[in-house]
Design an enzyme around this catalytic site. Structure first.
Site, PDB file in Angstrom:
ATOM      1  N   GLY A 183      54.975  38.707  15.851  1.00 14.10           N
ATOM      2  CA  GLY A 183      53.969  39.123  14.883  1.00 14.10           C
ATOM      3  C   GLY A 183      53.019  40.042  15.610  1.00 14.10           C
ATOM      4  O   GLY A 183      53.450  40.969  16.279  1.00 14.10           O
ATOM      5  N   HIS A 192      61.124  45.351  21.809  1.00  6.08           N
ATOM      6  CA  HIS A 192      61.511  46.383  20.825  1.00  6.08           C
ATOM      7  C   HIS A 192      61.599  47.747  21.512  1.00  6.08           C
ATOM      8  O   HIS A 192      61.200  48.752  20.925  1.00  6.08           O
ATOM      9  CB  HIS A 192      60.494  46.485  19.678  1.00  6.08           C
ATOM     10  CG  HIS A 192      60.276  45.236  18.890  1.00  6.08           C
ATOM     11  ND1 HIS A 192      61.081  44.870  17.824  1.00  6.08           N
ATOM     12  CD2 HIS A 192      59.327  44.263  18.992  1.00  6.08           C
ATOM     13  CE1 HIS A 192      60.617  43.732  17.301  1.00  6.08           C
ATOM     14  NE2 HIS A 192      59.559  43.345  17.993  1.00  6.08           N
ATOM     15  N   GLU A 217      66.100  45.943  21.315  1.00  5.94           N
ATOM     16  CA  GLU A 217      66.342  44.933  20.278  1.00  5.94           C
ATOM     17  C   GLU A 217      67.737  44.344  20.422  1.00  5.94           C
ATOM     18  O   GLU A 217      68.689  45.048  20.750  1.00  5.94           O
ATOM     19  CB  GLU A 217      66.141  45.542  18.893  1.00  5.94           C
ATOM     20  CG  GLU A 217      64.676  45.884  18.647  1.00  5.94           C
ATOM     21  CD  GLU A 217      64.381  46.277  17.205  1.00  5.94           C
ATOM     22  OE1 GLU A 217      65.321  46.589  16.454  1.00  5.94           O
ATOM     23  OE2 GLU A 217      63.184  46.276  16.847  1.00  5.94           O
ATOM     24  N   SER A 244      59.345  38.835  20.840  1.00  3.22           N
ATOM     25  CA  SER A 244      58.384  39.896  20.510  1.00  3.22           C
ATOM     26  C   SER A 244      56.996  39.530  21.061  1.00  3.22           C
ATOM     27  O   SER A 244      56.835  39.451  22.282  1.00  3.22           O
ATOM     28  CB  SER A 244      58.414  40.134  19.005  1.00  3.22           C
ATOM     29  OG  SER A 244      57.764  41.325  18.670  1.00  3.22           O
ATOM     30  N   ALA A 245      56.006  39.264  20.228  1.00  2.70           N
ATOM     31  CA  ALA A 245      54.674  38.886  20.735  1.00  2.70           C
ATOM     32  C   ALA A 245      54.754  37.687  21.678  1.00  2.70           C
ATOM     33  O   ALA A 245      53.992  37.590  22.647  1.00  2.70           O
ATOM     34  CB  ALA A 245      53.739  38.576  19.568  1.00  2.70           C
TER      35      ALA A 245
END
Lengths: 237, 237
Positions: free
Chosen positions: B89, B158, B193, B121-122
């Site tokens: 997020g 990413h 990714e 991700s985060a």
């Protein structure tokens, strides 16, 4: 207040500042202006190089720049500036340097007193209330995220409609929606490459062929063109 | 220390966590684990929704999650966690919430003591020394940019090779080069990714078909595949 806030310096496939220099010339007027250039968004190339590159284009438009990094007395240079030009690069680096130099309040004061301000990319982020809608990587930690607040809304420069094909990371619109959730009541103007905002006191207009995409929490995004009224964005929110 | 650090939750065109859940299952092992889920990177959807979505996939893999936002005593929940899972997020929101709750030192301590950590991700940004290589918009200002420091290098999740066609803004590689200029001596792993890093004490391996792109100031970028040794990145730099 007089502001020219550009999304970007360079359109894909064009020469540096090519799309903007005509508007910069018109904005500064017929009489030659030697603007004060703030090169501190540059990280991977030198401030001398940056000044040289920008000077070349300004001279083509009948004007000139001198970079602040040459000034012995930086505050005096800001106080005496005929115009202030803030180039793109990394917004975090730009803000950190200006905060450390203690120049933010003085720049704000001079532009509010009528000194023309030209910014592109990071230079447009710097004109906003905060740098919270920058696209840049936070390579350095500033004192805080507050910017010059020359306008009461946020710009997202280099606004981009879609991800590259096959990439699943957040789109720009998703990122802006996150900003709005945490900062409701703010407007965010997604400024596409090749476009800019020109502010003349209480008047604001969009320059460029692409519309801007305007976002606010709870509002359906709106596409606004050069023909649409934009002055309402300058009203305190 | 046991870490599974994923670039992303969802590949383009795939179901949520589809490419990762098999690896998560293997990483957690055959015995059912009910992991503690940290949902605070979610901004535009609720923590309940986030838990539900992640739980569904974990159950498919024979495991489960319970979100920290239900806990009466949050520190106790972290202390007793069998595993810690940090969803993606907005990295800024995630870090700000955890700093405000004062949970960063305790999470760090538990993972260093052997509690398995899974992030995407985060959640992968959070495992790094700082969040200075996040791609996320700085929608909220954390106390500082320091993250958990579970690994001594930075991940750029990413990771993306090129801009969309016709877009002239900085490429990801240009942004990372800016980071390195200001933070020389650090390694940055551009994690594409669909790929992830698995750490088992002093061993690290890349999982996924795409190579990672490794950057360091003054070094030519290197492409490293699942077959290449990566343990050197875990040595203190």
């Amino acid at each position: 207040m007089r502001l020219l806030l550009m999304s970007n310096s360079t359109n894909a496939g064009e020469e540096y500042l090519a799309h903007g220099i005509g508007e910069i010339g018109k904005f500064l007027g017929e009489k030659k202006v030697t603007a004060l250039f703030l090169p501190y968004a540059a990280v991977t190339f030198s401030w001398d190089e940056y000044e040289k590159k920008v000077r070349k284009k300004f001279r083509e438009a009948g004007h000139d720049v001198v970079s602040l990094h040459h000034a012995g007395d930086e505050a005096a240079a800001v106080r005496e500036a005929e115009a202030i030009v803030v180039g793109g690069g990394n917004t975090w680096h730009l803000l950190t340097v200006l905060q450390k130099k203690g120049l933010m309040p003085l720049i704000r004061e001079r532009v509010r007193a009528g000194v023309p301000y030209i910014g592109w990319s990071a230079g447009s982020n710097l004109a906003c209330p905060t740098i919270k809608t920058t696209n840049d990587m936070p390579i350095i930690q500033p004192q805080d995220f507050n910017a010059l607040g020359l306008i009461p809304f946020q710009i997202n420069p280099h606004y981009l409609d879609a991800n590259p094909e096959g990439h699943a990371g957040e789109t720009r619109e998703m990122r802006i929606r996150e900003f709005l959730k945490i900062n409701p009541g703010m407007y965010v103007a997604g400024l596409r490459e090749g476009t800019m905002l020109r502010v003349e006191d209480e008047k604001m207009s969009l320059i460029g062929e692409k519309p801007l995409r305007l976002f606010r929490e709870g509002m359906k995004p709106v596409e606004l063109t050069a023909a649409d009224p934009l002055d309402f964005l300058l009203l305190t929110q």
